[in-house]
Design a protein around this motif. Structure first.
Motif: not given
Length: 278
Positions: A43-45, A47-55, A167-172, A175-183
């Motif tokens: 569901v939040f994927a 949202v993460a794409v629309l808010r994408w901001d990560a270095d 500090e290197h990405a938008d918070p959401i 969170l999504e980047l960390g949760m995808v591999p965990a899931t």
């Protein structure tokens, strides 16, 4: 603390307690956790794409935090199968900030104020009351306390990692980047076990999926509260989830939550508040 920030933090606390109670009431918490994770990530994927901001600096943190998140959910699900939520949850949530404080003192050389010292003592006493004062107990409460401490260690570890990783990405996005591999890891491990696929099919339903969505919404409410109030105040209010979970475990899960355990949960909340505000 502004009233709107207080309401957001309190709402987050309620939702956090609620999604844990939902998983705790499931007949198969491990499979329910897999469903919850899949629902939340899916569901939040967008949202993460629309808010994408990560270095590029975010990826080492993603690797570490996803590993810790995987351990966290695996331990939490196992704990809810073997012990009561009203034991596991207060200890897990209460001991995590204590462990972060101890790490800061031992490794980083940060100081500990008198309020924080009192807070640690209150959390310790609260944990004893939640776990039970019997000597040599090896029952479900003892197992719950052990699992709670293990879960708290994961929370403390990924908290320390995420403090810098975000500090290197938008918070959401983070969170999504960390949760995808965990899931993927969690579901993959479950599918590799005997009857794993059958367990997932039997557990799939609206409540486990709702638990996953609530976990992300709770985090979003915290982010909104942090925009309106200091982090310490938000963290202190959010820890009321410990008392909320203890209060609701009786009517929702049928757990025997008496005044002693409720008092212990209240001490944990007070102690964490002193630690975060101190």
């Amino acid at each position: 603390m502004p009233l709107d920030a207080f309401a957001l933090a309190l709402g987050s606390a309620f939702l956090h307690a609620l999604w844990n109670l939902i998983l705790g009431r499931e007949r198969d918490p491990e499979a329910a956790t897999a469903i919850a994770l899949c629902a939340a990530v899916a569901v939040f994927a967008p949202v993460a794409v629309l808010r994408w901001d990560a270095d590029s600096g975010v990826w080492p943190y993603v690797v570490v935090t996803s590993t810790l998140q995987l351990a966290y959910f695996a331990l939490l699900a196992t704990a809810y199968r073997r012990a009561e939520v009203s034991v596991v949850y207060p200890i897990a949530r209460g001991m995590a900030p204590v462990l972060v404080l101890v790490f800061g003192l031992a490794v980083l050389g940060t100081g500990v104020g008198p309020g924080q010292a009192v807070g640690v003592c209150l959390v310790g006493l609260g944990v004893l009351l939640v776990r039970g004062l019997g000597v040599g107990r090896v029952d479900a409460r003892g197992a719950g306390a052990a699992f709670g401490l293990a879960v708290a260690s994961c929370i403390a570890a990924y908290t320390l990692v995420d403090k810098h990783g975000v500090e290197h990405a938008d918070p959401i996005v983070y969170l999504e980047l960390g949760m995808v591999p965990a899931t993927l890891g969690y579901v993959g491990f479950l599918l590799a076990t005997r009857s794993g696929a059958a367990r997932l099919r039997a557990t799939a339903g609206p409540l486990p999926a709702l638990a996953g969505l609530l976990s992300f919404v709770a985090y979003a409410l915290v982010l909104a509260a942090l925009l309106r109030a200091p982090a310490a105040a938000v963290a202190a209010v959010r820890e009321t989830s410990v008392l909320i979970a203890a209060l609701l475990a009786g009517p929702l899960l049928g757990e025997a939550v008496g005044p002693v355990r409720l008092g212990g949960a209240a001490l944990v909340v007070g102690g964490v508040a002193l630690i975060t505000l101190g």
